[in-house]
Design an enzyme around this catalytic site. Structure first.
Site, mmCIF file in Angstrom:
data_model
loop_
_atom_site.group_PDB
_atom_site.id
_atom_site.type_symbol
_atom_site.label_atom_id
_atom_site.label_comp_id
_atom_site.label_asym_id
_atom_site.label_seq_id
_atom_site.Cartn_x
_atom_site.Cartn_y
_atom_site.Cartn_z
ATOM 1 N N GLU A 337 0.816 -1.222 0.000
ATOM 2 C CA GLU A 337 0.000 0.000 0.000
ATOM 3 C C GLU A 337 0.849 1.272 0.000
ATOM 4 O O GLU A 337 0.527 2.236 0.693
ATOM 5 C CB GLU A 337 -0.950 -0.001 1.211
ATOM 6 C CG GLU A 337 -1.951 -1.132 1.122
ATOM 7 C CD GLU A 337 -2.824 -1.281 2.375
ATOM 8 O OE1 GLU A 337 -4.015 -1.532 2.211
ATOM 9 O OE2 GLU A 337 -2.302 -1.163 3.502
HETATM 10 C C1 ACM Z 1 -1.930 -5.382 4.133
HETATM 11 O O1 ACM Z 1 -2.999 -5.839 4.569
HETATM 12 N N1 ACM Z 1 -1.850 -4.125 3.770
HETATM 13 C C2 ACM Z 1 -0.736 -6.211 4.009
#
Ligand code: ACM
Length: 529
Positions: A337
């Site tokens: 992310e």
């Molecule tokens: C995640 O759940 N961002 C690894």
């Protein structure tokens, strides 16, 4: 397009959650109101995780006041310690003194290290029970430890009892059987994490992944950057006081886990998920201005300053101190992310971060987004996609696997322990849909991802994200019983898996979970007694 998934999560929760994930497989094997309860399983049938083979035969061994634990002729310190720990685990339930003595011969529980033990591998074992005692044989102390955990399940939940006569021959399917705890979104004490280690180790889970840093908190003391923990650790989701672990506390946890054959994999998430660090040190921001502490649950808004040399001094010092504290072979560098880091910057940053890990003598683990950049030789990818993950993202993971990068499977719509079981589950999120116990268990890691054959799968891991989890009760409610399914998927041979047998083995664990004061979710399709 990447969706900042925790934002999405928040929206879905506000919208009272999407339709439950449907498990459309035949439901003929589910318990329904009015069903006859299934016949109780015999002790060798109830073992969880299911062993490679177990056979009841002949009379058993009765535990009594004279029962001793014999740790063999070799005077091996570590075997002695395994024997002491097993004695400690058995004394409470049995109420017996169970002294630990040297030597190999005589009645009792005999621990035998046999480097030639066939088929046992690094963690396997053999357990043989008859009137003269129970013999545990393994090539390694880890194997003896796992054998001891099997022995615990062959004894009654309380009282001395008899270990039925028979033999278990066992070894794990996958080398890596992990659970993750996010101590960044909400802070938890070392004592609480130790409790989880004890619970997990009895089901042969052998890895504890610690998500130590995120936008909301930095939880581990780093001497060269002291404000990371002191300032960056002073908060959490919702604005509580947060906290952090000293190096001494971290070492203590690592040692405690190690004695139970659980390796710790620490994670410093980067280049995103770094607001806590950027609130502590202005110089970690491209604009030179410290960020405000963050107590919400959005993701994808923070990024280290990729073009700034100071950033690499920072990660070198942080990862260097962490490597020094951590005996296990892995350092996890996150990499998920990173929505505020342009793709080319992300790849350049991850190249350097991976080199820093190698410089400190460790092997990289990263979330599977690393597959879209340039995974280093041997770097391990942790897959956290789900049924709706774009095919191109899955293909990148398959390509990396083909190039030799091992994969840990943590499919979010199966193994994320923070997903609600059903609409009525109070804690948790639902951005993948609900994850009932059956769905969490009913899949095969060896054939789950196209192009990722079993030989490329290092193992499985169940993460517990804590945006909505601030107390032990909610933690255990979300983890149990699903984490037992993770344990079986990681350990048991493919041929032993199957929902109907599993739900009955799981039901048989209910009284053990009760005896350990574990608050678990009583899934309606499991025939709890
Ligand atoms: C995640 O759940 N961002 C690894």
């Amino acid at each position: 397009m990447r969706v900042p998934r925790r934002t999405l999560a928040a929206l879905l929760v506000l919208a009272a959650a999407p339709a439950a994930v449907s498990c459309t497989a035949a439901h003929g094997d589910d318990a329904r109101p009015g069903d006859e309860p299934p016949a109780a399983l015999a002790p060798y049938e109830r073992l969880l995780p299911a062993p490679v083979s177990a056979r009841a035969q002949g009379p058993g061994y009765a535990f009594g006041p004279g029962t001793v634990i014999r740790t063999g002729l070799t005077q091996d310190e570590e075997v002695r310690r395994v024997g002491e720990l097993l004695a400690e685990q058995l004394r409470g339930p049995s109420g017996l003194p169970l002294p630990v003595v040297g030597g190999a011969d005589g009645d009792g529980i005999r621990l035998r290290l046999d480097e030639g033990a066939e088929g046992a591998g690094e963690e396997g074992y053999r357990l043989e029970s008859g009137p003269g005692g129970v013999t545990l044989t393994a090539r390694t102390p880890a194997g003896l430890f796992h054998a001891g955990q099997t022995l615990r399940q062959l004894l009654p939940v309380s009282g001395p009892g008899t270990v039925p006569g028979g033999t278990v021959t066992d070894a794990p399917r996958f080398a890596y059987r992990g659970a993750m705890v996010d101590v960044a979104r909400h802070f938890f004490t070392v004592e609480q994490v130790k409790r989880y280690v004890d619970q997990l180790a009895q089901y042969k889970v052998n890895t504890l992944h610690l998500h130590l840093t995120d936008d909301q908190g930095w939880r581990i003391a780093i001497d060269s950057w002291p404000k990371l923990a002191r300032t960056g650790g002073a908060g959490q989701v919702g604005g509580g006081p947060g906290g952090y672990w000293t190096k001494e506390q971290y070492r203590e946890l690592v040692a405690y886990a190690g004695e139970r054959y659980v390796d710790v994999v620490p994670e410093i998430d980067m280049p995103g998920h770094v607001n806590a660090a950027q609130s502590a040190y202005a110089e970690l921001n491209c604009d030179g201005k410290a960020r405000e502490p963050y107590t919400g649950i959005k993701v994808g808004f923070s990024s280290l300053c990729v073009g700034e040399e100071r950033t690499y001094e920072f990660i070198d010092q942080v990862l260097g101190e962490l490597a020094e504290l951590t005996p296990g072979k892995y350092l996890h560098i996150g990499g998920d992310e990173a929505n505020s880091t342009p793709a080319a910057d992300y790849a350049a940053f991850m190249d350097r971060a991976q080199a820093v890990v190698a410089k400190h003598g460790k092997t990289v683990v990263a979330w599977h987004q690393l597959a879209t950049a340039r995974p280093a030789k041997g770097a391990v990818l942790q897959y956290w996609g789900h049924d709706r993950t774009p095919a191109a993202e899955k293909a990148a993971v398959a390509a990396a696997a083909k190039a030799g990068n091992p994969v840990i499977l943590s499919p979010a719509d199966r193994l994320y322990l923070d997903m609600k079981y059903e609409k009525a589950t109070k804690p948790g999120l639902a951005w993948t849909g609900y994850v009932p116990v059956k769905r969490a268990y009913s899949w095969d890691p060896g054939s789950y991802l196209n192009g990722v054959p079993e030989s490329a799968v290092l193992g499985v891991e169940a993460p517990l994200w804590t945006e909505t989890i601030a107390a032990r009760g909610d933690w255990e409610l979300m983890a149990y019983p699903r984490v037992l399914g993770l344990a079986e998927l990681g350990w048991s041979p493919a041929g032993a898996l199957g929902w109907d047998g599993y739900r009955r083995r799981l039901a048989a664990q209910g009284p053990r979970l009760d005896a350990q004061d574990i608050a678990y979710y009583r899934a309606p399709d499991v025939p709890w007694s």
